[in-house]
Design an enzyme around this catalytic site. Sequence first.
Site, mmCIF file in Angstrom:
data_model
loop_
_atom_site.group_PDB
_atom_site.id
_atom_site.type_symbol
_atom_site.label_atom_id
_atom_site.label_comp_id
_atom_site.label_asym_id
_atom_site.label_seq_id
_atom_site.Cartn_x
_atom_site.Cartn_y
_atom_site.Cartn_z
ATOM 1 N N LEU A 141 0.865 -1.177 0.000
ATOM 2 C CA LEU A 141 0.000 0.000 0.000
ATOM 3 C C LEU A 141 0.902 1.227 0.000
ATOM 4 O O LEU A 141 2.005 1.206 0.561
ATOM 5 C CB LEU A 141 -0.889 0.033 1.252
ATOM 6 C CG LEU A 141 -1.947 -1.063 1.404
ATOM 7 C CD1 LEU A 141 -2.643 -0.922 2.760
ATOM 8 C CD2 LEU A 141 -2.974 -1.007 0.277
ATOM 9 N N ASP A 142 0.441 2.308 -0.614
ATOM 10 C CA ASP A 142 1.213 3.545 -0.593
ATOM 11 C C ASP A 142 1.363 4.048 0.843
ATOM 12 O O ASP A 142 0.545 3.737 1.714
ATOM 13 C CB ASP A 142 0.512 4.630 -1.422
ATOM 14 C CG ASP A 142 0.396 4.257 -2.892
ATOM 15 O OD1 ASP A 142 1.191 3.416 -3.350
ATOM 16 O OD2 ASP A 142 -0.491 4.815 -3.564
ATOM 17 N N LYS A 143 2.372 4.855 1.048
ATOM 18 C CA LYS A 143 2.649 5.403 2.379
ATOM 19 C C LYS A 143 1.404 6.031 3.006
ATOM 20 O O LYS A 143 1.087 5.779 4.181
ATOM 21 C CB LYS A 143 3.764 6.441 2.281
ATOM 22 C CG LYS A 143 4.038 7.179 3.586
ATOM 23 C CD LYS A 143 5.086 8.269 3.409
ATOM 24 C CE LYS A 143 5.281 9.064 4.685
ATOM 25 N NZ LYS A 143 6.270 10.158 4.517
ATOM 26 N N ARG A 241 -5.627 5.750 -7.305
ATOM 27 C CA ARG A 241 -5.335 7.179 -7.403
ATOM 28 C C ARG A 241 -5.271 7.633 -8.864
ATOM 29 O O ARG A 241 -5.834 8.666 -9.235
ATOM 30 C CB ARG A 241 -4.016 7.482 -6.685
ATOM 31 C CG ARG A 241 -4.056 7.158 -5.204
ATOM 32 C CD ARG A 241 -2.661 7.106 -4.600
ATOM 33 N NE ARG A 241 -2.003 8.405 -4.660
ATOM 34 C CZ ARG A 241 -0.713 8.593 -4.391
ATOM 35 N NH1 ARG A 241 0.052 7.556 -4.078
ATOM 36 N NH2 ARG A 241 -0.194 9.791 -4.457
#
Length: 326
Positions: A141-143, A241
């Site tokens: 997962l992204d930060k 996103r």
Amino acid sequence: MSQDTFDVYNLQAEAENIRLDAFLSTKIDGVSRSYVKKLIDEGYVKVNGHVVKPSYKVKKGDDISVCIPEPQELKIEPEAIPLDILYEDSDIIVINKPQGMVVHPAPGNYHGTLVNALLYHCGDNLSGINGIIRPGIVHRLDKDTSGVILAAKTNSAHLKLAQQIKNREIKKIYNAIVFGNIKEENNTINAPIGRHPVERKKMAVVEDGRSAVTHYRVLERFGEYTYVEARIETGRTHQVRVHFAYIKHPILGDTTYGPKKQPFNLKGQVLHARLLGFVHPAKNEYMEIEAPLPDYFEELLHKLRRTCGSNNFISGGNGSEGIQGH
């Protein structure tokens, strides 16, 4: 780039119409095509002085320069970082990752990552398939994306879960708040994603990208914003996103793919991996694990309901019934 830090190769193409990554993987000993592709994506390869894509077809006489950075010896330290454990047994561990936590060490983030925390909690009981940097990590997962993330404790579990991901058999559902009023109640975004042609640290919808499919439905409308649920068939980098930005509804708080100026003093994109469904690699039983919305997300929803009003499609707005399928 200095000779002390990089191995530099200067080559000239002697063939026509061969992909750059394929050409270089045959010319440089000890490197794989995937590693060459990574070098090209990160700008370490230039053709006639210009950064190009891995798919660039070489022409006879092309001057190709390649800079290969020396591998760094890294020792990733266990760190006593609290974990919100949603499920754990001898084969897997499922975490509710907070917004702001990096999943695995990378330049500039060698401490405070999920991997550091997992090493402390699990000790040597993490799969080693992805090496020292990403022990146990099956997907990422992204930060600034919170929510459910799965790690494998054994190599056998890792391989079986990776196969499910490859076969698109893992159910991944996200909740997000996006800019604008999405007119449709539900829809599908089917648009290939690849490296941005100019800004190499970003992803984009590009013609020669990899297949990417996102199904979404509206949960609540707030006039200038829409609360949505998204189920992804594929797991491309930054997929949710990029896809919502592509349909002109970037995710609130996302300064990479949306406006640089953001309302509500947010610390990152309002995106939460709410549910993960998969077949347990040892028990061979299907299971779904859900992470509740984080406090900041709930508080923002309450604020939008107070100030903008809402048109509720789901009682409570948490999307508990979800988009079906996995």
